[in-house]
Design an enzyme around this catalytic site. Structure first.
Site, mmCIF file in Angstrom:
data_model
loop_
_atom_site.group_PDB
_atom_site.id
_atom_site.type_symbol
_atom_site.label_atom_id
_atom_site.label_comp_id
_atom_site.label_asym_id
_atom_site.label_seq_id
_atom_site.Cartn_x
_atom_site.Cartn_y
_atom_site.Cartn_z
ATOM 1 C CG HIS A 41 -17.898 21.144 65.938
ATOM 2 N ND1 HIS A 41 -18.472 20.260 66.823
ATOM 3 C CD2 HIS A 41 -17.251 22.054 66.705
ATOM 4 C CE1 HIS A 41 -18.201 20.636 68.070
ATOM 5 N NE2 HIS A 41 -17.445 21.717 68.017
ATOM 6 C CD GLU A 68 -13.504 23.922 67.134
ATOM 7 O OE1 GLU A 68 -12.854 22.989 66.630
ATOM 8 O OE2 GLU A 68 -14.241 23.778 68.120
ATOM 9 C CG HIS A 119 -9.479 20.955 68.171
ATOM 10 N ND1 HIS A 119 -9.387 19.713 68.768
ATOM 11 C CD2 HIS A 119 -10.666 21.475 68.566
ATOM 12 C CE1 HIS A 119 -10.471 19.491 69.499
ATOM 13 N NE2 HIS A 119 -11.266 20.545 69.393
#
Length: 226
Positions: free
Chosen positions: A61, A115, A119
């Site tokens: 993930h 992502e 992040h």
């Protein structure tokens, strides 16, 4: 001449301090893997990637920078956009190990872009874009959750297993307690959904989690088929 030298020294000190601050802008990573059977068994819609149904395995993930108090930075560098050319050599591995199950069906770029921008940009003091995705793929090899659980007799057969047995199996294999996140299916069963392990700021070494996510899990979890 002395004045110029003094100014140069001050600039170098400021640059060093700036880099030092950057290197300390997060405390650790969560490396998060999700079980596709649980993702597809929730109320959310589930679409297989354009490459077809993923194998029955935990998929990546994300690799998420975090603080020890449980909070986390996000969207740290709006100028650092996802660039697929930087990960072209990793593409086949990403398709297999980091598949997108969101709808509509995609090639994964939307997921990876999200992502990286949310992040990954918060870890640029340690990892550039290629290093970030490569680190996640290497961690996937290091933490083979399905193999670990199967070895402990915990299999994705729609059966129920104790939360304690799942945590103990992973802790015995990697040396550190994981964080477990659960979801509920349409029947209200608590399912094994995501597993968090903690990694140092280099993105390579597993560490004990400074703080674990609250997963809202029942004492017995269903390990859904996929």
């Amino acid at each position: 001449m002395e004045l110029k030298r003094s100014i140069l020294i001050k600039l170098l000190i400021l640059q060093y301090l700036s880099l030092l601050c950057l290197s300390q802008d997060f405390d650790f990573f969560y490396f998060v893997q999700q079980w596709p059977g649980a993702y597809c068994d929730t109320k959310h819609t589930c679409c297989y990637p354009k490459t077809g149904k993923p194998v029955a395995d935990f998929g990546i993930h994300g690799l998420w920078p975090n603080y020890k108090d449980g909070s986390y930075p996000s969207n740290c560098d709006p100028d650092s956009v996802f660039d697929k050319s930087q990960i072209s050599e990793l593409m086949s591995s990403l398709e297999k190990k980091w598949p997108s199950l969101s709808c509509p069906s995609s090639n994964g770029f939307r997921f990876w872009s999200h992502e990286w921008e949310k992040h990954g940009t918060c870890s640029e003091s340690e990892l550039d874009q290629r290093d970030y995705f490569e680190a996640a793929l290497k961690l996937k090899e290091k933490v083979n959750l399905l193999q670990i659980l199967n070895k402990a007799g915990i299999e994705p057969d729609d059966g129920f297993y104790s939360l304690e047995s799942i945590v103990d199996a992973i802790k015995e294999a990697i040396g550190h307690a994981p964080g477990i996140e659960c979801n509920k299916d349409s029947a209200g069963n608590s399912q094994l959904y995501q597993i968090f392990v903690c990694v140092d700021t280099s993105g390579s070494e597993l560490i004990e989690c400074p703080v674990l996510p609250k997963g809202r899990c029942a004492s017995n979890l269903q390990f859904a088929k996929f």
